[in-house]
Design a protein around this motif. Structure first.
Motif, short mmCIF file in Angstrom:
data_model
loop_
_atom_site.label_atom_id
_atom_site.label_comp_id
_atom_site.label_asym_id
_atom_site.label_seq_id
_atom_site.Cartn_x
_atom_site.Cartn_y
_atom_site.Cartn_z
N ALA A 214 0.83 -1.21 0.00
CA ALA A 214 0.00 0.00 0.00
C ALA A 214 0.86 1.26 0.00
O ALA A 214 0.56 2.24 -0.69
CB ALA A 214 -0.93 0.00 1.21
N ALA A 215 1.94 1.24 0.78
CA ALA A 215 2.85 2.38 0.82
C ALA A 215 3.52 2.59 -0.53
O ALA A 215 3.68 3.73 -0.99
CB ALA A 215 3.89 2.19 1.91
N THR A 216 3.89 1.50 -1.19
CA THR A 216 4.51 1.59 -2.52
C THR A 216 3.52 2.13 -3.54
O THR A 216 3.88 2.96 -4.39
CB THR A 216 5.02 0.21 -2.96
OG1 THR A 216 6.00 -0.25 -2.04
CG2 THR A 216 5.63 0.28 -4.36
N ALA A 217 2.26 1.70 -3.45
CA ALA A 217 1.23 2.18 -4.39
C ALA A 217 1.01 3.68 -4.20
O ALA A 217 0.89 4.43 -5.18
CB ALA A 217 -0.06 1.41 -4.18
N GLY A 218 0.91 4.12 -2.95
CA GLY A 218 0.85 5.55 -2.67
C GLY A 218 -0.48 6.21 -2.92
O GLY A 218 -0.54 7.44 -3.10
N TYR A 219 -1.55 5.47 -2.91
CA TYR A 219 -2.88 6.07 -3.11
C TYR A 219 -3.60 6.17 -1.76
O TYR A 219 -3.06 6.79 -0.85
CB TYR A 219 -3.67 5.25 -4.13
CG TYR A 219 -3.04 5.25 -5.51
CD1 TYR A 219 -2.98 6.42 -6.27
CD2 TYR A 219 -2.47 4.10 -6.05
CE1 TYR A 219 -2.40 6.44 -7.53
CE2 TYR A 219 -1.88 4.10 -7.31
CZ TYR A 219 -1.84 5.29 -8.04
OH TYR A 219 -1.25 5.30 -9.28
N ALA A 220 -4.80 5.64 -1.64
CA ALA A 220 -5.50 5.68 -0.36
C ALA A 220 -4.71 4.92 0.70
O ALA A 220 -4.05 3.92 0.40
CB ALA A 220 -6.90 5.07 -0.51
N ARG A 221 -4.77 5.39 1.93
CA ARG A 221 -4.07 4.72 3.02
C ARG A 221 -4.84 3.47 3.42
O ARG A 221 -6.05 3.52 3.65
CB ARG A 221 -3.92 5.65 4.22
CG ARG A 221 -3.33 4.98 5.46
CD ARG A 221 -2.70 5.99 6.37
NE ARG A 221 -1.53 6.61 5.74
CZ ARG A 221 -0.88 7.65 6.25
NH1 ARG A 221 -1.27 8.20 7.37
NH2 ARG A 221 0.17 8.15 5.60
N VAL A 222 -4.16 2.35 3.50
CA VAL A 222 -4.79 1.08 3.83
C VAL A 222 -4.66 0.79 5.32
O VAL A 222 -3.55 0.83 5.87
CB VAL A 222 -4.17 -0.07 3.01
CG1 VAL A 222 -4.74 -1.42 3.47
CG2 VAL A 222 -4.43 0.13 1.52
N LEU A 223 -5.79 0.51 5.94
CA LEU A 223 -5.84 0.09 7.34
C LEU A 223 -6.25 -1.38 7.35
O LEU A 223 -7.44 -1.69 7.22
CB LEU A 223 -6.84 0.94 8.12
CG LEU A 223 -6.65 2.46 8.01
CD1 LEU A 223 -7.79 3.19 8.71
CD2 LEU A 223 -5.30 2.88 8.59
N PRO A 224 -5.31 -2.31 7.47
CA PRO A 224 -5.67 -3.73 7.36
C PRO A 224 -6.53 -4.17 8.54
O PRO A 224 -6.28 -3.79 9.69
CB PRO A 224 -4.31 -4.44 7.38
CG PRO A 224 -3.28 -3.39 7.15
CD PRO A 224 -3.85 -2.12 7.66
N LEU A 225 -7.53 -4.98 8.25
CA LEU A 225 -8.30 -5.67 9.28
C LEU A 225 -7.70 -7.07 9.42
O LEU A 225 -7.65 -7.82 8.45
CB LEU A 225 -9.78 -5.76 8.89
CG LEU A 225 -10.51 -4.43 8.69
CD1 LEU A 225 -11.94 -4.68 8.21
CD2 LEU A 225 -10.51 -3.60 9.97
N GLY A 226 -7.24 -7.40 10.60
CA GLY A 226 -6.69 -8.73 10.82
C GLY A 226 -7.79 -9.77 10.92
O GLY A 226 -8.93 -9.46 11.28
N ALA A 227 -7.45 -11.00 10.59
CA ALA A 227 -8.44 -12.08 10.67
C ALA A 227 -8.76 -12.38 12.13
O ALA A 227 -7.87 -12.47 12.98
CB ALA A 227 -7.90 -13.33 9.99
N LEU A 228 -10.05 -12.57 12.40
CA LEU A 228 -10.51 -12.85 13.76
C LEU A 228 -10.17 -14.29 14.16
O LEU A 228 -9.87 -14.57 15.32
CB LEU A 228 -12.01 -12.61 13.84
CG LEU A 228 -12.70 -12.63 15.19
CD1 LEU A 228 -12.04 -11.68 16.17
CD2 LEU A 228 -14.17 -12.28 15.04
N THR A 229 -10.22 -15.20 13.18
CA THR A 229 -9.87 -16.59 13.44
C THR A 229 -8.81 -17.05 12.44
O THR A 229 -8.70 -16.49 11.35
CB THR A 229 -11.10 -17.52 13.34
OG1 THR A 229 -11.66 -17.44 12.01
CG2 THR A 229 -12.17 -17.12 14.35
N GLN A 230 -8.07 -18.06 12.81
CA GLN A 230 -7.00 -18.56 11.94
C GLN A 230 -7.59 -19.08 10.62
O GLN A 230 -8.50 -19.90 10.60
CB GLN A 230 -6.24 -19.69 12.64
CG GLN A 230 -5.47 -19.22 13.86
CD GLN A 230 -4.77 -20.37 14.57
OE1 GLN A 230 -4.44 -21.38 13.95
NE2 GLN A 230 -4.52 -20.20 15.86
N GLY A 231 -7.06 -18.55 9.52
CA GLY A 231 -7.53 -18.96 8.21
C GLY A 231 -8.97 -18.59 7.92
O GLY A 231 -9.56 -19.06 6.95
#
Length: 422
Positions: free
Chosen positions: A114-131
């Protein structure tokens, strides 16, 4: 000090009570002045925004960027560029990737791309459960420490109420925000659209409102028991709004959003087996649509894009087998402003639902305020047309005749998107 000078724009920020044609000055990523130029310094660049609106950057609580793993549908570069062209300065990326975003390593990869792309800032949502399998808890604290503002299971089911309770208890212990979906899979599993007259006429399996309301009741009871901070993603029916209002009245820390598609379309759009309107949650009836619009106008719901780009083949299958989801960014602003023009959505409420409410959910400082970081979008409400930037081919309609176009988007003072002529 060198300034970016935006002149003659209509500044719109309902949280500040701001609706006026004013000049704005930005330097070093911050809003330095509104109205009069600060003493000293020089103007490095001037944008004449006559007839245009300047508002805080939109914040998207749900998007699918598909990377890593599903590059035929889109990439972080293509979809964040499309997001910026829709006015979004910040987007929450769902963890439905391959591999799933359930480890700090995948979160770091997303942030770097996302930083390399340089457009909208990405706020990742982590997975609540494994896989995203709904059984084993993901390492919530590690994901938060890696930069996740919240955790989500991306509309994938949690195994049972026991697992759900343990997830909430663990998150409450560390004050981790959860994004939760209300969907009873025993009731909705075989359904592909809203249960009602259109589904009956077309012979398609329906999804009853109780699939949402029963699941929401369970979520709210467990939220009350555990004290977890929770956000309910993509509410679709009127009864759910009543339940949320009651929960808030009892002091529960719960917020909610609605996908733009559910404010614009109803189940009747599915007539003709048009797979573009195969979405989750399903498009409901007109009564539900009006109730959702009323809730947004009252400040009770945020709005998200629920952007889900797909390749042509994913939507060419028979309706029941087609992939669920709409590619929303390329038509988001004209669809939103069409609701405003019709009088169904009030402009201050729309701005609040797309800027201030999502920012508050995520704990972001946001607004057209002197001293704040300058994340904003410049809109021409009368302009028509625009290039398709998302890789998704599943737009809900041809937006070329609808007015409303983003001219520029800024993140922390940097112009990350500017419309090119033609």
């Amino acid at each position: 000090m060198k300034y970016l000078h935006i002149r003659n724009a209509r500044l719109l920020d309902p949280q500040q009570g701001l609706d006026d044609v004013l000049d704005l000055y930005v330097a070093e990523g911050q809003i330095r002045a509104i109205g009069q130029k600060p003493a000293g310094g020089t103007i490095e660049e001037t944008l004449d925004a006559q007839g245009q609106w300047l508002l805080p950057g939109l914040v998207d609580l749900s998007t699918y960027l598909n990377e890593p793993g599903y590059l035929q549908k889109g990439s972080i570069q293509t979809e964040t560029r499309a997001a910026a062209s829709a006015g979004f300065s910040h987007v929450c990326a769902q963890p439905l990737t391959k591999p799933v975003a359930d480890s700090p390593a995948v979160i770091q990869l997303i942030q770097e791309k996302a930083a390399t792309a340089g457009y909208a800032r990405v706020l990742p949502l982590g997975a609540l459960t494994q896989g995203l399998d709904g059984d084993q808890l993901a390492n919530m604290v590690s994901l938060r420490n890696a930069g996740c503002r919240a955790l989500s299971n991306a509309r994938q089911p949690v195994k049972d109420s026991y697992v759900l309770r343990r997830l909430m208890e663990y998150a409450a212990t560390y004050d981790i925000l959860l994004f939760l979906s209300a969907d009873d899979r025993a009731l909705s599993a075989s359904g592909v659209m809203h249960e009602g007259p259109t589904a009956t006429r077309l012979g398609l399996a329906g999804i009853p409102e109780t699939a949402e309301t029963i699941a929401l009741a369970q979520l709210l009871l467990l939220i009350e028991q555990t004290g977890v901070r929770a956000h309910i993603s993509q509410i679709s029916c009127a009864r759910s709004l009543e339940m949320l209002a009651d929960a808030r009245a009892r002091g529960l820390r719960v917020t909610a959003d609605v996908a733009l598609a559910n404010l614009v379309f109803t189940a009747r759009e599915v007539s003709g087996f048009d797979s573009r309107f195969h979405v989750q949650p399903p498009l409901r009836g007109e009564k539900d649509r009006q109730a959702l619009l009323t809730a947004v106008n009252r400040g009770e719901l945020a709005i998200c894009s629920n952007h889900q780009p797909h390749e042509i083949s994913a939507k060419k299958a028979p309706f029941a087998d087609a992939a669920a989801g709409m590619s929303m960014y390329d038509c988001f602003m004209p669809l939103l402003l069409e609701l405003v023009r019709k009088g169904e959505l009030h402009l201050p409420a729309a701005i609040s639902a797309l800027c201030h409410q999502p920012a508050a959910v995520l704990g972001l400082e946001h607004g057209l305020v002197q001293g704040h970081r300058f994340s904003a979008t410049l809109i021409d409400p009368q302009a028509v047309g625009g290039k398709i930037l998302s890789r998704g081919s599943n737009l809900p309609l041809d937006h070329s005749e609808l007015a409303g176009r983003v001219e520029a988007t800024f993140v922390d003072g940097r112009m990350v998107y500017r419309r090119q002529p033609g």
